[in-house]
Design a protein around this motif. Sequence first.
Motif, short mmCIF file in Angstrom:
data_model
loop_
_atom_site.label_atom_id
_atom_site.label_comp_id
_atom_site.label_asym_id
_atom_site.label_seq_id
_atom_site.Cartn_x
_atom_site.Cartn_y
_atom_site.Cartn_z
N CYS A 187 0.84 -1.21 0.00
CA CYS A 187 0.00 0.00 0.00
C CYS A 187 0.87 1.25 0.00
O CYS A 187 0.54 2.23 -0.68
CB CYS A 187 -0.93 0.00 1.21
SG CYS A 187 -2.28 -1.20 1.09
N SER A 188 1.97 1.23 0.74
CA SER A 188 2.88 2.38 0.75
C SER A 188 3.43 2.62 -0.65
O SER A 188 3.53 3.77 -1.10
CB SER A 188 4.03 2.14 1.73
OG SER A 188 3.57 2.13 3.06
N ALA A 189 3.77 1.54 -1.36
CA ALA A 189 4.29 1.67 -2.73
C ALA A 189 3.23 2.29 -3.64
O ALA A 189 3.55 3.18 -4.45
CB ALA A 189 4.73 0.31 -3.26
N VAL A 190 2.00 1.83 -3.53
CA VAL A 190 0.92 2.38 -4.36
C VAL A 190 0.72 3.86 -4.04
O VAL A 190 0.55 4.69 -4.96
CB VAL A 190 -0.39 1.59 -4.14
CG1 VAL A 190 -1.54 2.25 -4.88
CG2 VAL A 190 -0.22 0.14 -4.61
N LEU A 222 -8.38 0.74 2.61
CA LEU A 222 -8.95 -0.59 2.43
C LEU A 222 -8.14 -1.32 1.36
O LEU A 222 -8.19 -0.97 0.18
CB LEU A 222 -10.42 -0.49 2.03
CG LEU A 222 -11.32 0.25 3.03
CD1 LEU A 222 -12.75 0.32 2.49
CD2 LEU A 222 -11.29 -0.40 4.41
N ASN A 223 -7.40 -2.32 1.79
CA ASN A 223 -6.49 -3.05 0.91
C ASN A 223 -7.17 -4.32 0.41
O ASN A 223 -7.34 -5.29 1.14
CB ASN A 223 -5.21 -3.40 1.69
CG ASN A 223 -4.19 -4.12 0.82
OD1 ASN A 223 -4.22 -4.02 -0.40
ND2 ASN A 223 -3.29 -4.85 1.44
N GLY A 224 -7.60 -4.31 -0.86
CA GLY A 224 -8.29 -5.46 -1.43
C GLY A 224 -9.79 -5.36 -1.24
O GLY A 224 -10.34 -4.31 -0.87
N SER A 225 -10.48 -6.45 -1.46
CA SER A 225 -11.94 -6.46 -1.40
C SER A 225 -12.43 -6.87 -0.01
O SER A 225 -11.73 -7.57 0.73
CB SER A 225 -12.51 -7.42 -2.45
OG SER A 225 -12.03 -8.74 -2.22
N PRO A 277 -7.07 -1.59 -5.01
CA PRO A 277 -7.45 -2.91 -5.52
C PRO A 277 -6.41 -3.96 -5.19
O PRO A 277 -5.26 -3.63 -4.86
CB PRO A 277 -7.55 -2.68 -7.03
CG PRO A 277 -6.63 -1.54 -7.30
CD PRO A 277 -6.71 -0.65 -6.08
N GLU A 278 -6.81 -5.21 -5.27
CA GLU A 278 -5.87 -6.31 -5.03
C GLU A 278 -4.70 -6.20 -6.02
O GLU A 278 -4.91 -6.09 -7.22
CB GLU A 278 -6.59 -7.66 -5.23
CG GLU A 278 -5.84 -8.84 -4.66
CD GLU A 278 -5.86 -8.86 -3.14
OE1 GLU A 278 -4.80 -9.16 -2.57
OE2 GLU A 278 -6.91 -8.58 -2.54
N ALA A 311 -0.42 0.13 -11.97
CA ALA A 311 -1.82 -0.10 -12.34
C ALA A 311 -2.73 0.12 -11.13
O ALA A 311 -3.81 0.73 -11.25
CB ALA A 311 -1.99 -1.52 -12.87
N ALA A 312 -2.31 -0.35 -9.96
CA ALA A 312 -3.11 -0.15 -8.75
C ALA A 312 -3.22 1.33 -8.40
O ALA A 312 -4.27 1.81 -7.96
CB ALA A 312 -2.51 -0.94 -7.59
N ALA A 313 -2.13 2.08 -8.59
CA ALA A 313 -2.15 3.52 -8.31
C ALA A 313 -3.14 4.23 -9.22
O ALA A 313 -3.83 5.16 -8.79
CB ALA A 313 -0.75 4.10 -8.47
#
Length: 203
Positions: free
Chosen positions: A17-20, A155-158, A181-182, A193-195
Amino acid sequence: MKLFITGIGTEIGKTVCSAVLVQYFKADYWKPVQSGDLHYTDSHKLEAWTDSTKCYPETCRLKLAASPHQSARAENVQINLDDFQLPETDRPLIVEGAGGLMVPLSDNSFMIDLIEKLNLPAGLVVRDYLGCINHSLLSIMALRQRNIKLEYLILNGSFPEDTERVICGFIGKETKIIRIPEVESTDKKYIKAAAKQLTITKL
């Protein structure tokens, strides 16, 4: 923007999450305490996973992969809160803690004390597992008790709808919700892509 990333427990994705968030905010990164994995630290991971990230050196680098107070004791050193100073930067800064809020740095100081000492708002990473509601609400209560602003609930993931509703219903209106997102793989392509898919909302 300066933000301290903490979590409701260990191994819930704080570093991913920190990376994103580093990628999203185009931020610098600092891990104050690294316990174990000195050959491939969280700073090394951020450098590999994100674009042109400046990672500031850890204040404490400990060999044993354990709670910081145990790792420090094994090396006969004492972790002192006064040794920690925020890096000076004009860019956004993501600071990543170790474990959760009550992870001990010594016998009488904890990760939450470091957040308070650095005078930073918190971003609380939550992941879905049995018990995450209890751990989330206790963490939010601990921050509230110390008057540490919860800037973001991450919120990390679903999440099941019932779980998300209870956790999000416990935060104040000043807290924004980040949904990440996951992440399929800890690869720069997937972090980027997540970012791009990250969303920030308010209640």
